[in-house]
Write an enzyme that holds these catalytic residues in place. Structure first.
Site, PDB file in Angstrom:
ATOM      1  N   GLY A 108       0.806  -1.217   0.000  1.00 19.90           N
ATOM      2  CA  GLY A 108       0.000   0.000   0.000  1.00 19.90           C
ATOM      3  C   GLY A 108       0.837   1.263   0.000  1.00 19.90           C
ATOM      4  CB  CYS A 109       4.323   1.947   0.819  1.00 25.12           C
ATOM      5  SG  CYS A 109       5.552   3.236   0.822  1.00 25.12           S
TER       6      CYS A 109
END
Lengths: 110, 135, 102
Positions: A108-109
């Protein structure tokens, strides 16, 4: 891409994350830090080792928010805050510390 | 930020045979960044996702079952498991991972994330959601 | 004569195993692998039919897939044999034909 450390070659992805975290050794973190003009102190190592332990247990690189909370619980409130972590790793604990620790980029980064 | 919505991830597939279980878990972890009221439901073959003792060394795939234990850190603390689905598969709660979370509002007391519910109760919980995401 | 029947789908999601069990002829061997290994669990809604197949023929489960899913032999229907990848190949070569129930 590859990374040369003490005559050994390590595979990395296009963003410089280690391809296989089992290949990791402390020299990898040193070399990555040097390339970004960062001198690794014991404070850096504390976080790098924490991340490696977290991955060992849960098989993921934690999101920054989760890392901050977990560091606070394990190492104390004075370290479990984003100011402290960003001072150590100005590019972001996810992007920089996870990379030095040989972990993939946190899920999710971006 | 808009108001908080109730999201339920509905997991109905076994792990490893298809990629649904792993995809769902990744979406849950990413989605946890948005402060919403999140819960996970495990029914049908989805209950196999959180079986204890998974060992994938022989099949050369990543064992992602340890990651379910990190959900508490991501404030995902409501995992509903359907009783009938377990029974149809000859399983009990003891066959599942002991998933826990620490309750911030209760002096970090360790609590069970897994809530065993009946088919009827789960149907009611689904009816209560704003968004249902199926995997 | 003998046919090796392989099933790689969960019996709770598809009727592959049920259909396979309905089409067995003498001398059969059934091998459960991938999500098909759930068919080897005791006390399930399909266990009685698998137990019948064990009584009148050979039923195998691929051990690697069984272990990957957190199952152990204590949960397995009695009389089912565990094979590894090499055993799978042996079965396939020793039988006259292979039918893969998808």
């Amino acid at each position: 891409m590859t990374l040369e450390v003490n005559g050994k070659t390590f595979e990395t992805d296009e963003e410089g994350y280690l391809a296989d975290l089992n290949d990791w050794e402390p020299g990898v973190a040193e070399a990555m830090a040097q390339a970004e003009d960062v001198e690794l102190t014991s404070d850096h190592w504390e976080i790098i080792n924490f991340l490696r332990e977290y991955y060992e247990e849960y098989q993921i690189a934690p999101a920054v928010r989760v890392l901050t909370k977990a560091v606070g619980k394990k190492l104390g409130k004075d370290k479990g805050n984003s100011k402290y972590l960003y001072e150590l790793f100005p590019y972001g604990p996810g992007k920089q510390a996870c990379k030095y620790a040989g972990l993939p980029k946190p899920t999710g980064c971006v | 930020m808009s108001e908080i919505k109730k999201f339920m991830y509905v997991n109905r597939k076994a792990p490893y045979g298809t990629v649904y279980a792993l995809e769902s878990l990744e979406v849950v972890l990413i989605g946890a960044a948005f402060d919403q009221d999140v819960s996970l439901a495990f029914l049908d073959d989805g209950v196999f996702q959180i079986m204890k003792g998974q060992d994938t060394q022989g099949v050369g795939m990543k064992n992602f079952s340890p990651t379910y234990s990190a959900l508490g850190d991501y404030d995902v603390t409501k995992l509903y498991v359907e009783r009938e689905s377990l029974e149809e598969r000859g399983l009990t709660l003891d066959d599942l991972l002991p998933l826990k979370y620490e309750d911030e509002d209760d002096d970090w007391a360790e609590k069970d994330s897994i809530k065993l519910v009946s088919r009827e109760e789960l149907a009611g919980l689904m009816e209560d959601q704003d968004v249902l995401l199926n995997f | 004569m003998a046919t090796l029947h392989t099933v790689n789908k969960s019996p709770f999601e598809k009727n592959s195993l049920a259909s396979c069990l309905s089409h067995l002829q003498s001398g059969y061997a059934v091998l459960l692998f991938e999500d098909g290994v759930y068919g080897a669990l005791r006390g399930t809604t399909i266990a009685t039919r698998v137990e019948d197949a064990v009584k009148s023929g050979r039923v195998y489960v691929l051990g690697e897939d069984f272990k990957a899913r957190g199952l152990d032999e204590g949960k397995m229907i009695e009389g089912i044999n565990v094979v590894d990848y090499a055993g799978f190949v042996d079965l396939a070569t020793e039988c006259d034909r292979v039918q893969s129930w998808l």
